[in-house]
Motif scaffolding. Structure first.
Motif, PDB file in Angstrom:
ATOM      1  N   ARG A  72      -3.964   1.821  -4.553  1.00 41.93           N
ATOM      2  CA  ARG A  72      -2.546   1.482  -4.477  1.00 41.93           C
ATOM      3  C   ARG A  72      -1.811   2.054  -5.676  1.00 41.93           C
ATOM      4  O   ARG A  72      -2.386   2.244  -6.751  1.00 41.93           O
ATOM      5  CB  ARG A  72      -2.356  -0.027  -4.404  1.00 41.93           C
ATOM      6  CG  ARG A  72      -2.753  -0.800  -5.638  1.00 41.93           C
ATOM      7  CD  ARG A  72      -2.693  -2.318  -5.379  1.00 41.93           C
ATOM      8  NE  ARG A  72      -1.318  -2.771  -5.171  1.00 41.93           N
ATOM      9  CZ  ARG A  72      -1.021  -3.949  -4.622  1.00 41.93           C
ATOM     10  NH1 ARG A  72      -1.992  -4.772  -4.220  1.00 41.93           N
ATOM     11  NH2 ARG A  72       0.242  -4.312  -4.487  1.00 41.93           N
ATOM     12  N   ASP A  73      -0.546   2.297  -5.476  1.00 37.42           N
ATOM     13  CA  ASP A  73       0.313   2.820  -6.523  1.00 37.42           C
ATOM     14  C   ASP A  73       1.397   1.788  -6.777  1.00 37.42           C
ATOM     15  O   ASP A  73       2.324   1.644  -5.979  1.00 37.42           O
ATOM     16  CB  ASP A  73       0.916   4.147  -6.076  1.00 37.42           C
ATOM     17  CG  ASP A  73       1.814   4.763  -7.130  1.00 37.42           C
ATOM     18  OD1 ASP A  73       2.307   5.876  -6.891  1.00 37.42           O
ATOM     19  OD2 ASP A  73       2.026   4.137  -8.194  1.00 37.42           O
ATOM     20  N   ASN A  74       1.272   1.075  -7.916  1.00 28.62           N
ATOM     21  CA  ASN A  74       2.247   0.046  -8.270  1.00 28.62           C
ATOM     22  C   ASN A  74       3.351   0.564  -9.170  1.00 28.62           C
ATOM     23  O   ASN A  74       4.180  -0.196  -9.652  1.00 28.62           O
ATOM     24  CB  ASN A  74       1.543  -1.110  -9.004  1.00 28.62           C
ATOM     25  CG  ASN A  74       0.740  -1.980  -8.064  1.00 28.62           C
ATOM     26  OD1 ASN A  74       0.811  -1.853  -6.849  1.00 28.62           O
ATOM     27  ND2 ASN A  74      -0.048  -2.867  -8.630  1.00 28.62           N
ATOM     28  N   ALA A  75       3.344   1.871  -9.402  1.00 25.74           N
ATOM     29  CA  ALA A  75       4.218   2.397 -10.442  1.00 25.74           C
ATOM     30  C   ALA A  75       5.612   2.760  -9.958  1.00 25.74           C
ATOM     31  O   ALA A  75       6.527   2.890 -10.751  1.00 25.74           O
ATOM     32  CB  ALA A  75       3.581   3.611 -11.089  1.00 25.74           C
ATOM     33  N   LYS A  76       5.777   2.919  -8.657  1.00 26.71           N
ATOM     34  CA  LYS A  76       7.066   3.370  -8.158  1.00 26.71           C
ATOM     35  C   LYS A  76       8.113   2.276  -8.297  1.00 26.71           C
ATOM     36  O   LYS A  76       7.820   1.096  -8.256  1.00 26.71           O
ATOM     37  CB  LYS A  76       6.951   3.775  -6.685  1.00 26.71           C
ATOM     38  CG  LYS A  76       5.982   4.897  -6.436  1.00 26.71           C
ATOM     39  CD  LYS A  76       6.438   6.198  -7.036  1.00 26.71           C
ATOM     40  CE  LYS A  76       5.471   7.320  -6.655  1.00 26.71           C
ATOM     41  NZ  LYS A  76       5.872   8.599  -7.254  1.00 26.71           N
ATOM     42  N   ASN A  77       9.363   2.670  -8.395  1.00 29.95           N
ATOM     43  CA  ASN A  77      10.428   1.695  -8.582  1.00 29.95           C
ATOM     44  C   ASN A  77      10.999   1.172  -7.267  1.00 29.95           C
ATOM     45  O   ASN A  77      11.536   0.076  -7.219  1.00 29.95           O
ATOM     46  CB  ASN A  77      11.558   2.316  -9.403  1.00 29.95           C
ATOM     47  CG  ASN A  77      11.134   2.539 -10.843  1.00 29.95           C
ATOM     48  OD1 ASN A  77      10.398   1.745 -11.397  1.00 29.95           O
ATOM     49  ND2 ASN A  77      11.576   3.617 -11.432  1.00 29.95           N
ATOM     50  N   THR A  78      10.926   1.948  -6.222  1.00 31.63           N
ATOM     51  CA  THR A  78      11.540   1.523  -4.971  1.00 31.63           C
ATOM     52  C   THR A  78      10.552   1.487  -3.813  1.00 31.63           C
ATOM     53  O   THR A  78      10.558   0.549  -3.029  1.00 31.63           O
ATOM     54  CB  THR A  78      12.716   2.434  -4.598  1.00 31.63           C
ATOM     55  OG1 THR A  78      12.258   3.791  -4.544  1.00 31.63           O
ATOM     56  CG2 THR A  78      13.830   2.304  -5.612  1.00 31.63           C
ATOM     57  N   VAL A  79       9.722   2.487  -3.687  1.00 29.08           N
ATOM     58  CA  VAL A  79       8.756   2.532  -2.601  1.00 29.08           C
ATOM     59  C   VAL A  79       7.356   2.613  -3.191  1.00 29.08           C
ATOM     60  O   VAL A  79       7.060   3.515  -3.958  1.00 29.08           O
ATOM     61  CB  VAL A  79       9.000   3.731  -1.656  1.00 29.08           C
ATOM     62  CG1 VAL A  79       7.928   3.774  -0.571  1.00 29.08           C
ATOM     63  CG2 VAL A  79      10.374   3.641  -1.028  1.00 29.08           C
ATOM     64  N   TYR A  80       6.544   1.657  -2.815  1.00 28.54           N
ATOM     65  CA  TYR A  80       5.175   1.598  -3.305  1.00 28.54           C
ATOM     66  C   TYR A  80       4.240   1.982  -2.168  1.00 28.54           C
ATOM     67  O   TYR A  80       4.582   1.851  -1.003  1.00 28.54           O
ATOM     68  CB  TYR A  80       4.861   0.192  -3.793  1.00 28.54           C
ATOM     69  CG  TYR A  80       5.830  -0.300  -4.831  1.00 28.54           C
ATOM     70  CD1 TYR A  80       7.014  -0.907  -4.476  1.00 28.54           C
ATOM     71  CD2 TYR A  80       5.565  -0.140  -6.174  1.00 28.54           C
ATOM     72  CE1 TYR A  80       7.916  -1.349  -5.411  1.00 28.54           C
ATOM     73  CE2 TYR A  80       6.463  -0.583  -7.130  1.00 28.54           C
ATOM     74  CZ  TYR A  80       7.641  -1.185  -6.750  1.00 28.54           C
ATOM     75  OH  TYR A  80       8.524  -1.621  -7.689  1.00 28.54           O
ATOM     76  N   THR A  81       3.050   2.422  -2.508  1.00 27.59           N
ATOM     77  CA  THR A  81       2.164   2.935  -1.479  1.00 27.59           C
ATOM     78  C   THR A  81       0.745   2.423  -1.654  1.00 27.59           C
ATOM     79  O   THR A  81       0.241   2.349  -2.775  1.00 27.59           O
ATOM     80  CB  THR A  81       2.151   4.471  -1.497  1.00 27.59           C
ATOM     81  OG1 THR A  81       3.495   4.958  -1.437  1.00 27.59           O
ATOM     82  CG2 THR A  81       1.400   5.013  -0.302  1.00 27.59           C
ATOM     83  N   VAL A  82       0.147   2.080  -0.522  1.00 31.09           N
ATOM     84  CA  VAL A  82      -1.276   1.772  -0.450  1.00 31.09           C
ATOM     85  C   VAL A  82      -1.925   2.851   0.400  1.00 31.09           C
ATOM     86  O   VAL A  82      -1.362   3.254   1.420  1.00 31.09           O
ATOM     87  CB  VAL A  82      -1.514   0.393   0.192  1.00 31.09           C
ATOM     88  CG1 VAL A  82      -3.012   0.117   0.311  1.00 31.09           C
ATOM     89  CG2 VAL A  82      -0.846  -0.691  -0.621  1.00 31.09           C
ATOM     90  N   TYR A  83      -3.084   3.301  -0.033  1.00 29.69           N
ATOM     91  CA  TYR A  83      -3.778   4.379   0.658  1.00 29.69           C
ATOM     92  C   TYR A  83      -5.112   3.892   1.211  1.00 29.69           C
ATOM     93  O   TYR A  83      -5.764   3.031   0.643  1.00 29.69           O
ATOM     94  CB  TYR A  83      -4.027   5.546  -0.301  1.00 29.69           C
ATOM     95  CG  TYR A  83      -2.795   6.108  -0.926  1.00 29.69           C
ATOM     96  CD1 TYR A  83      -2.404   5.734  -2.202  1.00 29.69           C
ATOM     97  CD2 TYR A  83      -2.004   7.036  -0.234  1.00 29.69           C
ATOM     98  CE1 TYR A  83      -1.252   6.241  -2.788  1.00 29.69           C
ATOM     99  CE2 TYR A  83      -0.856   7.548  -0.811  1.00 29.69           C
ATOM    100  CZ  TYR A  83      -0.484   7.145  -2.085  1.00 29.69           C
ATOM    101  OH  TYR A  83       0.657   7.663  -2.652  1.00 29.69           O
ATOM    102  N   LEU A  84      -5.502   4.498   2.312  1.00 38.60           N
ATOM    103  CA  LEU A  84      -6.843   4.301   2.855  1.00 38.60           C
ATOM    104  C   LEU A  84      -7.438   5.678   3.067  1.00 38.60           C
ATOM    105  O   LEU A  84      -7.053   6.388   4.005  1.00 38.60           O
ATOM    106  CB  LEU A  84      -6.812   3.513   4.163  1.00 38.60           C
ATOM    107  CG  LEU A  84      -8.181   3.262   4.791  1.00 38.60           C
ATOM    108  CD1 LEU A  84      -9.016   2.343   3.901  1.00 38.60           C
ATOM    109  CD2 LEU A  84      -8.045   2.650   6.191  1.00 38.60           C
ATOM    110  N   GLN A  85      -8.330   6.064   2.178  1.00 34.08           N
ATOM    111  CA  GLN A  85      -9.035   7.333   2.310  1.00 34.08           C
ATOM    112  C   GLN A  85     -10.261   7.111   3.179  1.00 34.08           C
ATOM    113  O   GLN A  85     -11.111   6.292   2.842  1.00 34.08           O
ATOM    114  CB  GLN A  85      -9.449   7.859   0.934  1.00 34.08           C
ATOM    115  CG  GLN A  85     -10.241   9.142   0.972  1.00 34.08           C
ATOM    116  CD  GLN A  85      -9.428  10.321   1.480  1.00 34.08           C
ATOM    117  OE1 GLN A  85      -8.285  10.506   1.078  1.00 34.08           O
ATOM    118  NE2 GLN A  85     -10.014  11.110   2.361  1.00 34.08           N
ATOM    119  N   MET A  86     -10.333   7.836   4.283  1.00 34.52           N
ATOM    120  CA  MET A  86     -11.421   7.657   5.237  1.00 34.52           C
ATOM    121  C   MET A  86     -12.228   8.947   5.313  1.00 34.52           C
ATOM    122  O   MET A  86     -11.703   9.987   5.713  1.00 34.52           O
ATOM    123  CB  MET A  86     -10.864   7.300   6.609  1.00 34.52           C
ATOM    124  CG  MET A  86      -9.943   6.086   6.588  1.00 34.52           C
ATOM    125  SD  MET A  86      -9.421   5.567   8.236  1.00 34.52           S
ATOM    126  CE  MET A  86      -8.428   6.981   8.709  1.00 34.52           C
TER     127      MET A  86
END
Length: 128
Positions: A72-86
């Motif tokens: 996960r990327d908690n660093a963004k100010n407006t849109v944050y992202t969680v990733y699933l690498q498969m």
């Protein structure tokens, strides 16, 4: 409220890789633990993996352990992202994949009912 939007699904051959993204907006993202679930017609929605609020802790279903990775990327100010690498995808990984958010995952972090917020899902198809 938390809004979740998944992307990155598609068609891939067995043994291949995909990375799913879940864009989260709304309330403070770092207040929420996140998870990925998947659903195949005729079956119940299945827990795939989860990640703690800080990202320091991850946990996976046995069926994907060693092949899938959540970050996960908690660093963004407006849109944050969680990733699933498969990686090393198998035909049995074919499903609609959903991301989900919860302010608290205890005592059942792998249960569907634990998560209050859900995305619309993204289709992953693995051909043999």
């Amino acid at each position: 409220q938390v809004q979740l939007v998944e992307s990155g699904g598609g068609l891939v051959q067995a043994g291949g890789s995909l990375r799913l993204s879940c864009a989260a907006s709304g309330r403070t993202f770092s207040n929420y633990a996140m998870a990925w679930f998947r659903h195949t017609p005729g079956k119940e929605r299945e827990f795939v993996g989860g990640i703690s609020r800080s990202g320091d802790s991850t946990y996976y279903a046995d069926s994907v352990k060693g092949r899938f990775t959540i970050s996960r990327d908690n660093a963004k100010n407006t849109v944050y992202t969680v990733y699933l690498q498969m990686n090393s995808l198998k035909p049995e990984d074919t499903a609609v994949y959903y991301c989900a958010a919860s302010a608290s995952v205890r005592p059942t972090p792998t249960a569907e009912r634990t998560y209050a917020y859900w995305g619309q899902g993204t289709q992953v198809t693995v051909s043999s």
